[in-house]
Enzyme design. Structure first.
Site, PDB file in Angstrom:
ATOM      1  N   HIS A 148      -5.977  -3.113  -0.793  1.00  0.00           N
ATOM      2  CA  HIS A 148      -6.122  -1.914   0.040  1.00  0.00           C
ATOM      3  C   HIS A 148      -7.512  -1.844   0.655  1.00  0.00           C
ATOM      4  O   HIS A 148      -7.663  -1.645   1.861  1.00  0.00           O
ATOM      5  CB  HIS A 148      -5.856  -0.635  -0.764  1.00  0.00           C
ATOM      6  CG  HIS A 148      -6.190   0.586   0.038  1.00  0.00           C
ATOM      7  ND1 HIS A 148      -5.351   1.101   0.996  1.00  0.00           N
ATOM      8  CD2 HIS A 148      -7.309   1.356   0.058  1.00  0.00           C
ATOM      9  CE1 HIS A 148      -5.927   2.141   1.573  1.00  0.00           C
ATOM     10  NE2 HIS A 148      -7.115   2.313   1.022  1.00  0.00           N
ATOM     11  N   GLU A 149      -8.528  -1.984  -0.175  1.00  0.00           N
ATOM     12  CA  GLU A 149      -9.909  -1.827   0.294  1.00  0.00           C
ATOM     13  C   GLU A 149     -10.257  -2.819   1.401  1.00  0.00           C
ATOM     14  O   GLU A 149     -11.021  -2.490   2.307  1.00  0.00           O
ATOM     15  CB  GLU A 149     -10.892  -1.982  -0.867  1.00  0.00           C
ATOM     16  CG  GLU A 149     -10.859  -0.851  -1.876  1.00  0.00           C
ATOM     17  CD  GLU A 149     -11.367   0.467  -1.322  1.00  0.00           C
ATOM     18  OE1 GLU A 149     -12.266   0.470  -0.449  1.00  0.00           O
ATOM     19  OE2 GLU A 149     -10.856   1.526  -1.766  1.00  0.00           O
TER      20      GLU A 149
END
Length: 195
Positions: A72-73
């Protein structure tokens, strides 16, 4: 993870199921999660060393949460530097951004998107690399993987992963629950690869 769990993952990512998570297996995993070939190979170089050292591969839950959160990051391991300019972090004392230009200079980098002068200083000291003086180094995938594993360990995220606490992990990484739905979706993908 035991050999059987690793073999199931290796079968799912279509590499030789030998029960050993080496560079080749990690490269295939990063490719499957969205990284390009060169980025996947460099991330794998760091992951093969630092993921086991941090105990992240000890259980399927730790492994799944780690890769889901980093996925995600880093936008599926495509971004080793935050897309935005970092101007939004300017003057953020909570991040240690006390000097003019700190917001842009210490914007998110690496697969965990370390952000803020204070984090660059702290984690640079922990890994023995002067990230505060040379913040761009945090975007080097293999160094970013070391930083991410160190961050994960220092923040006690293995324990939260063992409890399958996606919200708790998200808060410790992000400070809030930004992107929670995407993090959960990525976690479901990772859990599926490990079954």
């Amino acid at each position: 993870m035991d050999q059987g769990q690793i073999k199931r993952l290796q079968s799912a990512i279509r590499v030789t199921a030998d029960g050993i998570m080496g560079r080749g297996s990690y490269t295939a995993l990063f490719l499957r999660l969205g990284a390009g070939p060169e980025r996947a190979a460099e991330l794998a170089l760091g992951a093969a060393v630092h993921v086991p050292a941090a105990g992240i591969d000890a259980t399927p839950l730790r492994f799944a949460h780690f890769f889901a959160q980093l996925g995600h990051e880093s936008d599926g391991f495509r971004a080793m530097e935050e897309y935005a300019s970092g101007a939004a972090y300017e003057g953020r004392a909570d991040l240690g951004n006390t000097q003019p230009g700190d917001g842009k200079r210490y914007k998110g980098r690496g697969p965990i998107q370390i952000t803020g002068r204070a984090n660059y200083r702290d984690f640079g000291r922990r890994i023995g690399i002067d990230l505060e003086s040379h913040p761009e180094i945090a975007a080097v995938p293999s160094i970013g993987m070391l930083t991410a594993c160190t961050y994960w360990t220092v923040r006690g995220l293995n324990a939260l992963a063992d409890a399958d606490d996606v919200e708790g992990i998200t808060r410790r990484i992000n400070g809030g629950l930004n992107g929670l739905d995407d993090r959960k979706a990525r976690l479901a993908v990772m859990k599926g690869l490990l079954q």
